[in-house]
Design a protein around this motif. Sequence first.
Motif, PDB file in Angstrom:
ATOM      1  N   GLU A  33      14.708 -28.571  16.692  1.00  0.00           N
ATOM      2  CA  GLU A  33      15.510 -27.562  15.998  1.00  0.00           C
ATOM      3  C   GLU A  33      15.243 -27.593  14.494  1.00  0.00           C
ATOM      4  O   GLU A  33      15.167 -26.540  13.847  1.00  0.00           O
ATOM      5  N   ALA A  34      15.107 -28.774  13.944  1.00  0.00           N
ATOM      6  CA  ALA A  34      14.850 -28.894  12.504  1.00  0.00           C
ATOM      7  C   ALA A  34      13.463 -28.362  12.150  1.00  0.00           C
ATOM      8  O   ALA A  34      13.286 -27.701  11.118  1.00  0.00           O
ATOM      9  N   ILE A  35      12.470 -28.639  12.990  1.00  0.00           N
ATOM     10  CA  ILE A  35      11.126 -28.097  12.759  1.00  0.00           C
ATOM     11  C   ILE A  35      11.169 -26.572  12.752  1.00  0.00           C
ATOM     12  O   ILE A  35      10.607 -25.918  11.855  1.00  0.00           O
ATOM     13  N   SER A  36      11.835 -25.988  13.724  1.00  0.00           N
ATOM     14  CA  SER A  36      11.934 -24.528  13.793  1.00  0.00           C
ATOM     15  C   SER A  36      12.624 -23.957  12.563  1.00  0.00           C
ATOM     16  O   SER A  36      12.200 -22.928  12.011  1.00  0.00           O
ATOM     17  N   ALA A  37      13.678 -24.623  12.116  1.00  0.00           N
ATOM     18  CA  ALA A  37      14.415 -24.145  10.946  1.00  0.00           C
ATOM     19  C   ALA A  37      13.544 -24.187   9.694  1.00  0.00           C
ATOM     20  O   ALA A  37      13.538 -23.236   8.895  1.00  0.00           O
ATOM     21  N   LEU A  38      12.797 -25.266   9.499  1.00  0.00           N
ATOM     22  CA  LEU A  38      11.944 -25.379   8.317  1.00  0.00           C
ATOM     23  C   LEU A  38      10.796 -24.388   8.357  1.00  0.00           C
ATOM     24  O   LEU A  38      10.408 -23.822   7.325  1.00  0.00           O
ATOM     25  N   GLU A  39      10.240 -24.159   9.538  1.00  0.00           N
ATOM     26  CA  GLU A  39       9.170 -23.171   9.658  1.00  0.00           C
ATOM     27  C   GLU A  39       9.685 -21.776   9.312  1.00  0.00           C
ATOM     28  O   GLU A  39       8.978 -20.986   8.659  1.00  0.00           O
ATOM     29  N   GLU A  40      10.906 -21.474   9.732  1.00  0.00           N
ATOM     30  CA  GLU A  40      11.496 -20.178   9.394  1.00  0.00           C
ATOM     31  C   GLU A  40      11.731 -20.046   7.889  1.00  0.00           C
ATOM     32  O   GLU A  40      11.469 -18.996   7.294  1.00  0.00           O
ATOM     33  N   ILE A  41      12.215 -21.103   7.264  1.00  0.00           N
ATOM     34  CA  ILE A  41      12.433 -21.077   5.822  1.00  0.00           C
ATOM     35  C   ILE A  41      11.123 -20.814   5.088  1.00  0.00           C
ATOM     36  O   ILE A  41      11.060 -20.020   4.143  1.00  0.00           O
ATOM     37  N   ALA A  42      10.057 -21.475   5.526  1.00  0.00           N
ATOM     38  CA  ALA A  42       8.756 -21.301   4.872  1.00  0.00           C
ATOM     39  C   ALA A  42       8.263 -19.865   4.970  1.00  0.00           C
ATOM     40  O   ALA A  42       7.521 -19.399   4.093  1.00  0.00           O
ATOM     41  N   ARG A  43       8.696 -19.141   6.012  1.00  0.00           N
ATOM     42  CA  ARG A  43       8.274 -17.745   6.198  1.00  0.00           C
ATOM     43  C   ARG A  43       9.178 -16.747   5.493  1.00  0.00           C
ATOM     44  O   ARG A  43       8.893 -15.550   5.504  1.00  0.00           O
ATOM     45  N   THR A  44      10.286 -17.214   4.922  1.00  0.00           N
ATOM     46  CA  THR A  44      11.324 -16.311   4.422  1.00  0.00           C
ATOM     47  C   THR A  44      11.385 -16.357   2.902  1.00  0.00           C
ATOM     48  O   THR A  44      11.930 -17.311   2.323  1.00  0.00           O
ATOM     49  N   PRO A  45      10.856 -15.349   2.218  1.00  0.00           N
ATOM     50  CA  PRO A  45      10.836 -15.380   0.746  1.00  0.00           C
ATOM     51  C   PRO A  45      12.217 -15.471   0.103  1.00  0.00           C
ATOM     52  O   PRO A  45      12.353 -16.031  -0.989  1.00  0.00           O
ATOM     53  N   ASP A  46      13.237 -14.929   0.770  1.00  0.00           N
ATOM     54  CA  ASP A  46      14.583 -14.966   0.194  1.00  0.00           C
ATOM     55  C   ASP A  46      15.197 -16.359   0.226  1.00  0.00           C
ATOM     56  O   ASP A  46      16.215 -16.595  -0.434  1.00  0.00           O
ATOM     57  N   ASP A  47      14.612 -17.268   0.992  1.00  0.00           N
ATOM     58  CA  ASP A  47      15.064 -18.665   1.002  1.00  0.00           C
ATOM     59  C   ASP A  47      14.380 -19.385  -0.148  1.00  0.00           C
ATOM     60  O   ASP A  47      13.200 -19.722  -0.085  1.00  0.00           O
ATOM     61  N   ARG A  48      15.114 -19.633  -1.230  1.00  0.00           N
ATOM     62  CA  ARG A  48      14.505 -20.067  -2.482  1.00  0.00           C
ATOM     63  C   ARG A  48      14.734 -21.540  -2.811  1.00  0.00           C
ATOM     64  O   ARG A  48      14.029 -22.108  -3.644  1.00  0.00           O
ATOM     65  N   ALA A  49      15.716 -22.155  -2.202  1.00  0.00           N
ATOM     66  CA  ALA A  49      15.987 -23.585  -2.387  1.00  0.00           C
ATOM     67  C   ALA A  49      16.684 -24.091  -1.131  1.00  0.00           C
ATOM     68  O   ALA A  49      17.376 -23.332  -0.449  1.00  0.00           O
ATOM     69  N   VAL A  50      16.514 -25.388  -0.850  1.00  0.00           N
ATOM     70  CA  VAL A  50      17.013 -25.957   0.406  1.00  0.00           C
ATOM     71  C   VAL A  50      17.827 -27.211   0.116  1.00  0.00           C
ATOM     72  O   VAL A  50      17.406 -28.076  -0.660  1.00  0.00           O
ATOM     73  N   VAL A  51      18.988 -27.291   0.749  1.00  0.00           N
ATOM     74  CA  VAL A  51      19.806 -28.496   0.738  1.00  0.00           C
ATOM     75  C   VAL A  51      19.802 -29.072   2.145  1.00  0.00           C
ATOM     76  O   VAL A  51      20.040 -28.353   3.116  1.00  0.00           O
ATOM     77  N   VAL A  52      19.506 -30.354   2.263  1.00  0.00           N
ATOM     78  CA  VAL A  52      19.535 -31.047   3.563  1.00  0.00           C
ATOM     79  C   VAL A  52      20.697 -32.026   3.534  1.00  0.00           C
ATOM     80  O   VAL A  52      20.821 -32.835   2.610  1.00  0.00           O
ATOM     81  N   THR A  53      21.554 -31.944   4.546  1.00  0.00           N
ATOM     82  CA  THR A  53      22.723 -32.816   4.584  1.00  0.00           C
ATOM     83  C   THR A  53      23.098 -33.102   6.035  1.00  0.00           C
ATOM     84  O   THR A  53      22.380 -32.726   6.957  1.00  0.00           O
ATOM     85  N   GLY A  54      24.218 -33.793   6.216  1.00  0.00           N
ATOM     86  CA  GLY A  54      24.680 -34.126   7.559  1.00  0.00           C
ATOM     87  C   GLY A  54      26.143 -33.779   7.736  1.00  0.00           C
ATOM     88  O   GLY A  54      26.901 -33.705   6.765  1.00  0.00           O
TER      89      GLY A  54
END
Length: 254
Positions: A33-54
Amino acid sequence: MSDVLVARSEGVVTLTLNRPQRKNALTGELVEEAISALEEIARTPDDRAVVVTGAGGAFCSGMDLGAPLLPDELSFMRRVGQLCTLLHDLPRPTVAKVAGPAIGFGCNFALCCDLVVAADDAVFGETFANLGISADGGASWSLPRLIGVAKTKELLFFGRQLSGKEAAEIGIANRAVPAIELDDFVQDWAQTLADGPTSALAMMKSLVNVSTESSFRQAIDREALGQSVSFKGQEARVAGRARMKKQVPNFRNP
């Protein structure tokens, strides 16, 4: 329920590991699930910064030792490595927001981010030796670059745990803040990054990531290429116009 939650707001994507009943310990399902999410972010120009948390007051307690490593240990760990590589290389600025335990893989997954902000009472631990297993999550690459070879061996060999405050003091975390201030502090950093020049930040990230594997001359050549590209880019034009008008550049709406 999903093992990874994705939330978007004003260009900031928050990726939340979501197995609170196991302190967000790693499983094959969470990895995919995390791999899929990161791959989607890399394809999405509007995603400009990422916070990773739990979720649930923990960052990640490491590998879920009660879950099977399928289809076999090596294949599983290569997928874990793919997840870490995606986060490390993601062409977006990334911030790990660490509350509670970040143990074993959890500690090193945080270090795959560009920046680490911890609650002062968070717990970092390289506890692999206590389990009789070797390190994962890029620890053998990231730790020596952050704290040096000797200190890395000390942490790995003895498996001692560190508070968020101690992690910041030795250089594993960028900042340690009171737990009550963690959300606001990270939100401020993430929003500043999301409002920044995404392409320029991505180039700087790439340059720094390979810097310790390059000669000075190679670093200079890479910087020259990056500058030549960015000088001709839209972000530089936006900044130039704002400078002439004595305004703050708006990189998101040029």
